[in-house]
Design a protein around this motif. Structure first.
Motif, short mmCIF file in Angstrom:
data_model
loop_
_atom_site.label_atom_id
_atom_site.label_comp_id
_atom_site.label_asym_id
_atom_site.label_seq_id
_atom_site.Cartn_x
_atom_site.Cartn_y
_atom_site.Cartn_z
N LEU A 35 -8.58 -13.20 1.37
CA LEU A 35 -9.63 -11.86 1.40
C LEU A 35 -9.10 -10.84 1.71
N LEU A 36 -8.30 -10.96 2.89
CA LEU A 36 -7.85 -8.71 2.15
C LEU A 36 -7.41 -8.56 1.56
N THR A 37 -6.46 -9.04 0.36
CA THR A 37 -6.21 -8.24 -0.04
C THR A 37 -6.76 -7.95 -1.12
N LEU A 38 -7.44 -9.22 -1.43
CA LEU A 38 -8.74 -9.04 -3.51
C LEU A 38 -9.37 -8.04 -2.76
N LEU A 39 -10.12 -8.04 -1.82
CA LEU A 39 -11.94 -7.89 -1.67
C LEU A 39 -11.79 -6.42 -0.44
N PHE A 40 -10.80 -6.04 0.23
CA PHE A 40 -10.19 -4.92 1.25
C PHE A 40 -9.92 -4.17 0.70
N LYS A 41 -8.30 -5.10 -0.29
CA LYS A 41 -7.27 -4.14 -1.36
C LYS A 41 -5.93 -3.68 -0.35
N GLY A 267 -5.99 -19.18 -8.11
CA GLY A 267 -5.76 -18.73 -9.46
C GLY A 267 -5.63 -16.91 -8.84
N GLU A 268 -6.78 -16.38 -8.34
CA GLU A 268 -7.23 -14.91 -8.91
C GLU A 268 -5.70 -14.20 -8.61
N ARG B 50 -4.55 0.34 2.10
CA ARG B 50 -4.09 0.24 0.21
C ARG B 50 -2.42 0.03 0.33
N MET B 51 -2.21 1.57 1.34
CA MET B 51 -0.41 1.68 1.21
C MET B 51 0.47 1.10 2.55
#
Lengths: 278, 130
Positions: A35-41, A267-268, B50-51
């Protein structure tokens, strides 16, 4: 996005993750990092740090409820924690060595496997197996309240369970999750411990395992207060709410949907990890 | 033999559960208060995770965290709350050492001490590269 908006959205997402995780018994940590990595980058290292912290909160927060049920076996838990904490140190050590893309791929595979495991029927057959000498010497055999009074059980295959627990600890340290699925697998399938005892003992162990790697993550600067604050508060509240209505809810469909979501996220994560997006 | 043993186990678990709950509540309260300070001061700046930059020393060591929490820095107070949270399972293990000792279970005193040493090594930062 301003810090205010970001905090609010992450809090809501974490609340939902904690709620569904506790309602379905699959844990909130597994969906939190995707959730944090894919959606919130968010960078995966910050995500793992925040997730680890929330895992400790839910495990410690839920302990009181489990103790009342009287299922968990603290001797089994404590002995196996030697393996999980050593594994967690190894995992946290490894996390600094491998690329974030590789971590994402391992995470994705773990998610797919968790989704697969959650679809398998729980083993509830009667187990009349003779005591194992090693387990007897370690005083692991116990009993728990069942429909027909107290039911005793004999623990089997301690070395196999111990090795699997090292693996569970390593996954926890590498990915910042509770890895409850692997812990239950080790106890339920390998050591032949009754399912209810396995799940409650697993919850008991998750916090201690996570604490072993959290120290390293903290000193390495992976635990950011600005991100961990909404994550920890959201997951904790969500999981407490989930545990409260757990007894009344029909979770069969919810488990199906949640495991599908976990599979898709897996998968994502694999795709993004391989394509270099993480 | 069986009855008193299970009674002590049960009693021990109850005390542990209350200890954990108190620790989590205290941690959540501190994280919440720190969060309010943090949002009031930095709520309107731009969120950027992000970073990966890593955290400064004042947020990664016990001394640094307590110093910045004492200055009422929002991030410092949150981090101190998180540190208390990480300490709750460690306290549980430490208490279990005492519990097994009270039950005269030497074997499990040793097992629990091993777990405690591993946890303390991790918290002291000896087990990882910086």
């Amino acid at each position: 996005m301003s810090v205010f908006e970001f905090t609010g959205l992450v809090w809501i997402g974490s609340l939902a993750a904690g709620f569904l995780g506790s309602l379905t018994g699959l844990g909130g940590g597994v969906v939190l990092v995707p959730l944090l990595t894919l959606l919130f980058k968010v960078d995966i290292r910050y995500a793992i740090g925040a997730s680890l912290v929330s895992v400790i909160a839910t495990s410690s927060g839920a302990a009181a409820a489990y103790v009342k049920e009287g299922f968990s076996n603290i001797r089994i838990g404590m002995f196996l924690e030697i393996a999980t904490t050593l594994g967690a140190l190894a995992g946290a050590f490894l996390a600094a060595k491998v690329s974030t893309g590789a971590i994402a791929v391992v995470f994705g595979v773990t998610l797919l496997y968790s989704a697969f495991l959650s679809r398998r029927p729980r083993s509830q057959r009667e187990r009349d197996i003779p005591p194992d000498p090693l387990a007897t010497r370690l005083r692991m055999n116990g009993s728990f309240p069942d429909a027909g009074g107290m039911r005793s059980y004999n623990v089997q295959h301690v070395p196999a369970g111990f090795s699997l627990m090292f693996g569970a600890g390593a996954l926890s340290g590498l990915l910042g999750i509770g890895s409850g699925a692997v812990k239950v697998l080790a106890m339920d399938q390998a050591m032949k411990i009754p399912f209810k005892v396995s799940t409650t003992t697993s919850n008991f162990m998750i916090g201690v395992t996570a604490a072993a790697s959290a120290g390293i993550y903290l000193s390495r600067g992976y635990i950011d207060p600005g991100l961990s604050m909404p994550v920890m508060l959201g997951v904790l509240l969500g999981s407490l709410l989930g545990a409260r209505i757990l007894a009344k809810a029909e979770t069969k469909w919810l488990r199906l949907i949640f495991s599908l979501v976990i599979g898709l996220l897996g998968g994502e994560m694999i795709y993004k990890g391989l394509a270099g997006g993480i | 033999m069986n009855v008193p043993k299970s009674w002590t186990d049960q009693r021990m678990e109850e005390i542990i559960a209350n200890l954990l709950r108190a620790g989590v509540l205290l941690a959540a309260f501190m994280v919440f208060c720190g969060g309010v300070i943090y949002l009031v001061r930095h709520g309107r700046s731009l969120a950027d995770f992000r970073m990966f930059r890593g955290e400064p020393v004042e947020l990664t060591t016990l001394r640094g965290i307590s110093a910045s929490a004492f200055r009422l820095s929002g991030r410092g107070v949150i981090q101190l709350g998180l540190l208390i949270l990480i300490a709750t399972p460690v306290a549980r293990v430490a208490f279990s050492v005492w519990g097994f000792y009270a039950e005269h279970d030497r074997m499990y005193v040793v097992f629990t001490l091993i777990v405690l040493v591993i946890l303390l090594c991790s918290l002291a930062g000896y087990a990882g590269p910086g």
